[in-house]
Enzyme design. Structure first.
Site, PDB file in Angstrom:
ATOM      1  N   LYS A 205     -48.127 -21.240 -49.112  1.00 42.24           N
ATOM      2  CA  LYS A 205     -46.678 -21.045 -49.198  1.00 42.24           C
ATOM      3  C   LYS A 205     -45.979 -21.672 -47.978  1.00 42.24           C
ATOM      4  O   LYS A 205     -45.000 -22.397 -48.103  1.00 42.24           O
ATOM      5  CB  LYS A 205     -46.427 -19.526 -49.200  1.00 42.24           C
ATOM      6  CG  LYS A 205     -45.306 -19.031 -50.085  1.00 42.24           C
ATOM      7  CD  LYS A 205     -45.426 -17.490 -50.154  1.00 42.24           C
ATOM      8  CE  LYS A 205     -44.136 -16.825 -50.526  1.00 42.24           C
ATOM      9  NZ  LYS A 205     -44.203 -15.363 -50.445  1.00 42.24           N
TER      10      LYS A 205
ATOM     11  N   ASN B 290     -38.389 -11.417 -37.670  1.00 51.30           N
ATOM     12  CA  ASN B 290     -37.691 -11.430 -38.957  1.00 51.30           C
ATOM     13  C   ASN B 290     -38.476 -10.752 -40.083  1.00 51.30           C
ATOM     14  O   ASN B 290     -37.890 -10.147 -40.974  1.00 51.30           O
ATOM     15  CB  ASN B 290     -37.402 -12.892 -39.344  1.00 51.30           C
ATOM     16  CG  ASN B 290     -37.073 -13.031 -40.810  1.00 51.30           C
ATOM     17  OD1 ASN B 290     -35.942 -12.791 -41.231  1.00 51.30           O
ATOM     18  ND2 ASN B 290     -38.061 -13.399 -41.632  1.00 51.30           N
TER      19      ASN B 290
ATOM     20  N   SER C 138     -32.656  -5.965 -38.082  1.00 47.64           N
ATOM     21  CA  SER C 138     -32.478  -4.582 -38.500  1.00 47.64           C
ATOM     22  C   SER C 138     -31.849  -4.647 -39.886  1.00 47.64           C
ATOM     23  O   SER C 138     -32.138  -5.556 -40.663  1.00 47.64           O
ATOM     24  CB  SER C 138     -31.597  -3.856 -37.474  1.00 47.64           C
ATOM     25  OG  SER C 138     -31.328  -2.546 -37.886  1.00 47.64           O
TER      26      SER C 138
ATOM     27  N   TYR D  16     -37.663   3.069 -44.952  1.00 47.05           N
ATOM     28  CA  TYR D  16     -37.123   1.745 -44.573  1.00 47.05           C
ATOM     29  C   TYR D  16     -36.006   1.933 -43.543  1.00 47.05           C
ATOM     30  O   TYR D  16     -35.963   1.242 -42.516  1.00 47.05           O
ATOM     31  CB  TYR D  16     -36.587   1.035 -45.822  1.00 47.05           C
ATOM     32  CG  TYR D  16     -35.975  -0.325 -45.539  1.00 47.05           C
ATOM     33  CD1 TYR D  16     -36.755  -1.390 -45.083  1.00 47.05           C
ATOM     34  CD2 TYR D  16     -34.613  -0.568 -45.761  1.00 47.05           C
ATOM     35  CE1 TYR D  16     -36.194  -2.645 -44.834  1.00 47.05           C
ATOM     36  CE2 TYR D  16     -34.042  -1.819 -45.516  1.00 47.05           C
ATOM     37  CZ  TYR D  16     -34.843  -2.853 -45.056  1.00 47.05           C
ATOM     38  OH  TYR D  16     -34.288  -4.094 -44.804  1.00 47.05           O
TER      39      TYR D  16
ATOM     40  N   LYS E 117     -35.678   0.480 -39.705  1.00 47.53           N
ATOM     41  CA  LYS E 117     -34.607  -0.440 -39.296  1.00 47.53           C
ATOM     42  C   LYS E 117     -33.835   0.115 -38.091  1.00 47.53           C
ATOM     43  O   LYS E 117     -33.307  -0.648 -37.282  1.00 47.53           O
ATOM     44  CB  LYS E 117     -33.701  -0.756 -40.488  1.00 47.53           C
ATOM     45  CG  LYS E 117     -34.402  -1.589 -41.556  1.00 47.53           C
ATOM     46  CD  LYS E 117     -34.648  -3.034 -41.122  1.00 47.53           C
ATOM     47  CE  LYS E 117     -36.017  -3.562 -41.263  1.00 47.53           C
ATOM     48  NZ  LYS E 117     -36.187  -4.959 -40.847  1.00 47.53           N
TER      49      LYS E 117
HETATM   50  N1  NAP Z   1     -32.372  -9.384 -47.877  1.00 49.96           N
HETATM   51  C1  NAP Z   1     -31.512  -8.509 -47.406  1.00 49.96           C
HETATM   52  O1  NAP Z   1     -30.524  -8.142 -48.068  1.00 49.96           O
HETATM   53  C2  NAP Z   1     -31.687  -7.916 -46.047  1.00 49.96           C
HETATM   54  C3  NAP Z   1     -30.692  -7.044 -45.573  1.00 49.96           C
HETATM   55  C4  NAP Z   1     -30.849  -6.467 -44.315  1.00 49.96           C
HETATM   56  C5  NAP Z   1     -31.960  -6.769 -43.541  1.00 49.96           C
HETATM   57  N2  NAP Z   1     -32.905  -7.615 -44.029  1.00 49.96           N
HETATM   58  C6  NAP Z   1     -34.083  -7.875 -43.186  1.00 49.96           C
HETATM   59  O2  NAP Z   1     -34.293  -9.266 -43.106  1.00 49.96           O
HETATM   60  C7  NAP Z   1     -35.679  -9.551 -42.920  1.00 49.96           C
HETATM   61  C8  NAP Z   1     -36.120 -10.633 -43.896  1.00 49.96           C
HETATM   62  O3  NAP Z   1     -35.898 -10.158 -45.201  1.00 49.96           O
HETATM   63  P1  NAP Z   1     -35.887 -11.112 -46.491  1.00 49.96           P
HETATM   64  O4  NAP Z   1     -34.805 -10.586 -47.361  1.00 49.96           O
HETATM   65  O5  NAP Z   1     -35.902 -12.533 -46.119  1.00 49.96           O
HETATM   66  O6  NAP Z   1     -37.285 -10.691 -47.161  1.00 49.96           O
HETATM   67  P2  NAP Z   1     -38.439 -11.544 -47.871  1.00 49.96           P
HETATM   68  O7  NAP Z   1     -37.880 -12.653 -48.694  1.00 49.96           O
HETATM   69  O8  NAP Z   1     -39.290 -10.529 -48.573  1.00 49.96           O
HETATM   70  O9  NAP Z   1     -39.246 -12.175 -46.658  1.00 49.96           O
HETATM   71  C9  NAP Z   1     -40.001 -11.344 -45.827  1.00 49.96           C
HETATM   72  C10 NAP Z   1     -40.923 -12.173 -44.965  1.00 49.96           C
HETATM   73  O10 NAP Z   1     -41.720 -11.250 -44.213  1.00 49.96           O
HETATM   74  C11 NAP Z   1     -43.097 -11.538 -44.439  1.00 49.96           C
HETATM   75  N3  NAP Z   1     -43.896 -10.316 -44.407  1.00 49.96           N
HETATM   76  C12 NAP Z   1     -43.807  -9.237 -45.217  1.00 49.96           C
HETATM   77  N4  NAP Z   1     -44.751  -8.335 -44.893  1.00 49.96           N
HETATM   78  C13 NAP Z   1     -45.459  -8.849 -43.856  1.00 49.96           C
HETATM   79  C14 NAP Z   1     -46.580  -8.410 -43.115  1.00 49.96           C
HETATM   80  N5  NAP Z   1     -47.183  -7.239 -43.368  1.00 49.96           N
HETATM   81  N6  NAP Z   1     -47.056  -9.203 -42.138  1.00 49.96           N
HETATM   82  C15 NAP Z   1     -46.481 -10.394 -41.870  1.00 49.96           C
HETATM   83  N7  NAP Z   1     -45.428 -10.890 -42.558  1.00 49.96           N
HETATM   84  C16 NAP Z   1     -44.920 -10.124 -43.544  1.00 49.96           C
HETATM   85  C17 NAP Z   1     -43.138 -12.159 -45.819  1.00 49.96           C
HETATM   86  O11 NAP Z   1     -44.334 -12.901 -45.958  1.00 49.96           O
HETATM   87  P3  NAP Z   1     -45.095 -13.064 -47.386  1.00 49.96           P
HETATM   88  O12 NAP Z   1     -44.438 -14.235 -48.056  1.00 49.96           O
HETATM   89  O13 NAP Z   1     -46.507 -13.314 -47.010  1.00 49.96           O
HETATM   90  O14 NAP Z   1     -44.906 -11.778 -48.135  1.00 49.96           O
HETATM   91  C18 NAP Z   1     -41.892 -13.031 -45.783  1.00 49.96           C
HETATM   92  O15 NAP Z   1     -42.142 -14.226 -45.094  1.00 49.96           O
HETATM   93  C19 NAP Z   1     -36.414  -8.221 -43.083  1.00 49.96           C
HETATM   94  O16 NAP Z   1     -36.744  -7.702 -41.816  1.00 49.96           O
HETATM   95  C20 NAP Z   1     -35.373  -7.327 -43.763  1.00 49.96           C
HETATM   96  O17 NAP Z   1     -35.542  -5.960 -43.447  1.00 49.96           O
HETATM   97  C21 NAP Z   1     -32.800  -8.205 -45.249  1.00 49.96           C
END
Ligand code: NAP
Length: 339
Positions: A79, A130, A183, A210, A214
């Site tokens: 990936k 992140n 966060s 969660y 955060k």
């Molecule tokens: N999306 C939102 O609306 C939102 C809102 C507020 C905060 N956030 C925060 O933003 C950050 C990124 O979120 P996103 O929406 O981009 O999520 P995402 O698309 O699910 O991406 C998450 C990333 O974290 C990696 N990851 C997950 N579990 C892991 C582990 N155990 N060890 C190492 N890497 C791991 C994933 O890798 P894999 O591909 O291997 O799974 C992926 O690269 C998070 O911290 C989330 O809490 C997001």
């Protein structure tokens, strides 16, 4: 950290409209251009966790455009290799990112990843914590922590501690090094359950766990700034807004998925969500103003009365030095690391 008394929100007028289509919210790449940093940071070293999808990918894309030397952590090699290919194709003059395998739910994997980085680099200017998981069913990490607190907080806490010497060595008064930790507005739903970190007494609730993780992310950022701000190392936390096109919701229950579907009209793109992270990482404003929670490409104020659920304000428990310090000490013990 005291809560910010005069929030700095240079893009506030771009966030008046919540519509996700045809809006004027900046993207991460736009922030790099606005700060006039395209190809300007060749000397800087940046490590980003979780770049195989969503916000991490868009953060990497924008920071790659600065010309910086990127280190990207991954779990799925195929990936992330495809992503690096894409980054180099769209920005051929950028440096080839280095890939480092890291599973945040295993402290041993975090130690190995940090060692791999330190074997190759004596410099680190920006660490972007992140990676994250949301609303997963009850479970434990390899080391026995509740899965969301263990992955989102304890894994990143240990990573920071192991990389702290190079972060401290790389920061200067004119250009402090930075740790940006993702966060979420979800922090508003919970403080830290110090007497029940794994929520067994309260009864496990995926979104509550969660929320706790955060708040822990925010407390770590505040603590980093309090402990090391005077040594040219700043800590900042970020809420990127609601982005429903990433993979974050993959483990949610149908009920929680419906809740997010009901507020989908306020969602933004991943490129727009990553804008806040990239601004936190690059804006010169934070050379002198760390320990704050950042959303909508601005320093957040307290939650407004009419604020939407995923809005930019911080909860009353967001700045609590006693709780921050308690979590800081407890985290050292949990990951088995001496200050
Ligand atoms: N999306 C939102 O609306 C939102 C809102 C507020 C905060 N956030 C925060 O933003 C950050 C990124 O979120 P996103 O929406 O981009 O999520 P995402 O698309 O699910 O991406 C998450 C990333 O974290 C990696 N990851 C997950 N579990 C892991 C582990 N155990 N060890 C190492 N890497 C791991 C994933 O890798 P894999 O591909 O291997 O799974 C992926 O690269 C998070 O911290 C989330 O809490 C997001």
């Amino acid at each position: 950290m005291p809560a910010p008394s005069h929030p700095f929100q240079p893009y506030a007028d771009r966030y008046l409209d919540h519509a996700s289509a045809g809006d004027v919210k900046p993207t991460a790449l736009q922030i790099v251009r606005d700060l006039e940093l395209v190809d300007k940071l060749q000397e800087k070293v940046i490590l980003i966790t979780g770049t195989s999808a969503g916000l991490g990918l868009e953060t990497a894309r924008a920071l790659h455009a600065t010309g910086a030397n990127l280190y990207l952590t991954f779990r799925n090699k195929a990936k992330v290799e495809a992503i690096v290919k894409e980054l180099m194709a769209s920005n051929p003059q950028g440096q080839l990112p280095t890939l480092i395998e890291m599973e945040l739910s295993s402290l041993d994997s975090v130690r190995q990843a940090a060692k791999q980085f330190l074997d190759q680099q004596k410099r680190l200017d920006i660490l972007v914590n992140n990676a994250g998981i949301m609303g997963v069913p009850e479970g434990r990490t390899v080391d026995g922590f509740e899965k969301q607190l263990g992955t989102n907080h304890f894994g990143h806490f240990l990573l920071f501690q192991l990389l702290k010497p190079v972060l401290l060595a790389s920061g200067t008064a004119g250009s402090p090094s930075r740790v940006i930790t993702l966060s979420s507005a979800a922090h508003k739903a919970s403080g830290i359950f110090f007497d029940d970190l794994d929520l067994t007494k309260h009864g496990y609730n995926p979104m509550l766990a969660y929320a706790q993780s955060k708040t822990a992310n925010m407390y770590m950022a505040n603590s980093i700034d309090r402990h090391y701000g005077a040594q040219n190392l700043r800590g900042l936390s970020v809420h990127p807004g609601l982005i429903i096109t990433t993979e974050l919701a993959r483990d949610l229950s149908d009920e929680d998925k419906q809740m997010f579907a009901s507020i989908a009209h306020v969602a933004r793109s991943a490129e727009q969500g990553a804008a806040t992270t990239v601004w936190a990482a690059l804006s010169p404003h934070f050379n002198d103003h760390g320990g704050v929670y950042i959303a909508d490409v601005g320093v957040s104020g307290p939650v407004a009365e009419d604020e939407i659920l995923v809005g930019p304000g911080y909860a009353t428990h967001a700045y609590d030095e006693e709780a921050e310090e308690k979590l800081w000490k407890l985290s050292y013990q949990a990951v088995g690391y001496d200050e």
